[in-house]
Write a protein that holds these residues in place. Structure first.
Motif, short mmCIF file in Angstrom:
data_model
loop_
_atom_site.label_atom_id
_atom_site.label_comp_id
_atom_site.label_asym_id
_atom_site.label_seq_id
_atom_site.Cartn_x
_atom_site.Cartn_y
_atom_site.Cartn_z
N VAL A 274 0.83 -1.21 0.00
CA VAL A 274 0.00 0.00 0.00
C VAL A 274 0.86 1.25 0.00
CG1 VAL A 274 -1.76 1.31 1.25
CG2 VAL A 274 -1.91 -1.20 1.13
N GLY A 280 -4.36 7.10 -4.25
CA GLY A 280 -5.65 7.45 -3.71
C GLY A 280 -6.60 6.27 -3.86
N SER A 281 -7.81 6.43 -3.39
CA SER A 281 -8.77 5.32 -3.36
C SER A 281 -9.10 4.80 -4.77
CB SER A 281 -10.04 5.73 -2.63
OG SER A 281 -10.65 6.84 -3.28
N THR A 282 -9.23 5.71 -5.74
CA THR A 282 -9.59 5.28 -7.10
C THR A 282 -8.47 4.49 -7.74
OG1 THR A 282 -11.01 7.22 -7.40
CG2 THR A 282 -10.34 6.05 -9.38
N TYR A 283 -7.26 5.01 -7.64
CA TYR A 283 -6.10 4.32 -8.23
C TYR A 283 -5.90 2.96 -7.55
CZ TYR A 283 -1.27 3.62 -9.87
OH TYR A 283 -0.13 3.12 -10.43
N GLU A 284 -6.02 2.93 -6.23
CA GLU A 284 -5.85 1.67 -5.50
C GLU A 284 -6.88 0.65 -5.97
OE1 GLU A 284 -6.14 -0.15 -0.95
OE2 GLU A 284 -6.55 1.98 -1.33
N SER A 285 -8.13 1.07 -6.13
CA SER A 285 -9.19 0.16 -6.56
C SER A 285 -8.92 -0.37 -7.96
CB SER A 285 -10.54 0.89 -6.53
OG SER A 285 -11.58 0.05 -7.00
N GLU A 314 -5.45 -4.85 3.92
CA GLU A 314 -5.95 -3.70 4.69
C GLU A 314 -5.23 -2.44 4.24
OE1 GLU A 314 -6.35 -2.11 9.34
OE2 GLU A 314 -5.53 -4.12 8.90
N SER A 315 -6.03 -1.39 3.99
CA SER A 315 -5.48 -0.07 3.67
C SER A 315 -6.42 0.97 4.27
CB SER A 315 -5.38 0.12 2.15
OG SER A 315 -6.67 0.23 1.57
N GLY A 316 -6.16 2.22 3.98
CA GLY A 316 -7.05 3.26 4.49
C GLY A 316 -8.39 3.26 3.80
N HIS A 317 -8.52 2.50 2.69
CA HIS A 317 -9.76 2.51 1.92
C HIS A 317 -10.46 1.17 1.90
CE1 HIS A 317 -6.79 5.33 -0.13
NE2 HIS A 317 -7.68 6.15 0.38
N ILE A 318 -9.72 0.09 2.05
CA ILE A 318 -10.27 -1.25 1.91
C ILE A 318 -9.82 -2.12 3.08
CG2 ILE A 318 -10.35 -3.34 0.46
CD1 ILE A 318 -9.74 -1.51 -1.94
#
Length: 338
Positions: A274, A280-285, A314-318
């Protein structure tokens, strides 16, 4: 006394060279390991009797061969024992590349048994009889004519198969005499040395605008004993122009394998995944979709259990629960470039 035995041994070789050499031959001599070598067989009498064979993995006592007949791919693990050469594991319709050398045996069928002499006979699990019927056969193949071939005959009911092995080469010809006088044959046509296995793998990447995921088909070369996950991870970092990597430059992978019981593919990345992605959340997804689709597609499985240093993702978004997989999602994904 020792000198006397040595003298007698060499006298036997000089007087009876064929007999002396045959006595020291073993099954492994007729089914040798051939890393980085493609064997091409020409078939006659059946559309699937033509096939290619490649060595995926080897160790000191086992080799894993991939057989592709144009309709399916089968992976067999062969083991060299005191008694001969046997198949200890088989995996049908196996289109992915994974090391099964130490997989629990699901078969025990000897191809060739010691001693190498006419009359050596053994019984297979299905009751068929297999025996060495000739140790000095002359066999014409599509490639060339071989002398000194080992003929191994298998009798199953009213059908019979004769396999011919050549010392230092391996299997050169198989003839299947089927019920009703029907014959199917596979004959060695070509041997390609220093040659990798080529697989076309579909990789997925986010676009540089971080809007969506695209796919690109890549030809990946695998030499014997190459680690599949290392090749895949390398390509995750190497997208075509206009697309972006789906893992960071310092991320590594600890394992990648398919579990037949859970029907899931397991992949584990280093703990810095991570942080190294720095997304960011979009790129990570989009990156996770790309990874899961690539791995799931390669194994033809829709559940991918992705962990970081052995722990649930586990991350800040998922946040994933233990045992909770990611699911492949191919909706709206197009080929790059259009």
């Amino acid at each position: 006394m020792k000198k006397f035995v040595i003298i007698i041994f060499f006298m036997v070789i000089l007087m009876f060279p064929n007999t002396a050499l045959a006595a020291t031959s073993t099954a492994k001599d007729y089914f040798p390991m051939k890393p980085n070598t493609v064997f091409v067989y020409q078939g006659y009498g059946n559309e699937f009797s033509s096939y290619i064979r490649y060595t995926d993995y080897t160790n000191s006592t086992r080799q894993q061969l991939r057989i592709n007949n144009g309709g399916t791919e089968t992976v067999n693990v062969y083991e060299y024992t005191f008694y001969g050469v046997r198949i200890r594991y088989t995996n049908n319709e196996c289109y992915y590349r994974e090391n099964f050398l130490n997989k629990t045996a699901n078969k025990s069928e000897y191809l060739i048994k010691n001693p190498i002499k006419k009359g050596t006979t053994w019984t297979l699990a299905d009751g068929s009889k297999r025996s060495i019927t000739n140790t000095n056969a002359t066999m014409k193949t599509t490639l060339k004519t071989y002398t000194g071939a080992l003929e191994v005959t298998t009798t199953r009911g009213t059908s019979k198969t004769k396999d011919y092995y050549v010392k230092g080469v391996g299997l050169v010809k198989s003839i299947h005499y089927l019920e009703g006088g029907y014959t199917v044959m596979s004959s060695l046509k070509q041997i390609k040395t220093n040659t990798p296995l080529i697989q076309i793998i579909r990789f997925y990447y986010p676009d540089s605008n971080i809007n969506k995921v695209w796919y690109v088909d890549k030809k990946i070369s695998f030499y014997t004993n190459d680690i599949t996950r290392s090749k895949i991870v390398k390509e995750f970092r190497n997208p075509p122009k206009g697309l972006v990597p789906c893992i960071g430059a310092n991320t590594t992978s600890n394992w990648l394998y398919y579990n037949t019981i859970s029907k899931m593919v397991y992949v584990d990345f280093s703990a810095n995944f991570v942080k190294d992605l720095n997304a960011g959340s979009t790129y990570e997804s989009l990156c996770l979709t790309s990874i899961v689709n690539t791995i799931g597609g390669y194994y033809n499985i829709n559940k991918v259990y992705l962990t970081l240093a052995g722990k649930p993702y586990e991350s800040g978004h998922i946040l994933k629960k233990p045992g909770e997989p990611f699911i492949t999602n191919f909706n709206g994904i197009g080929k790059w470039p259009n």
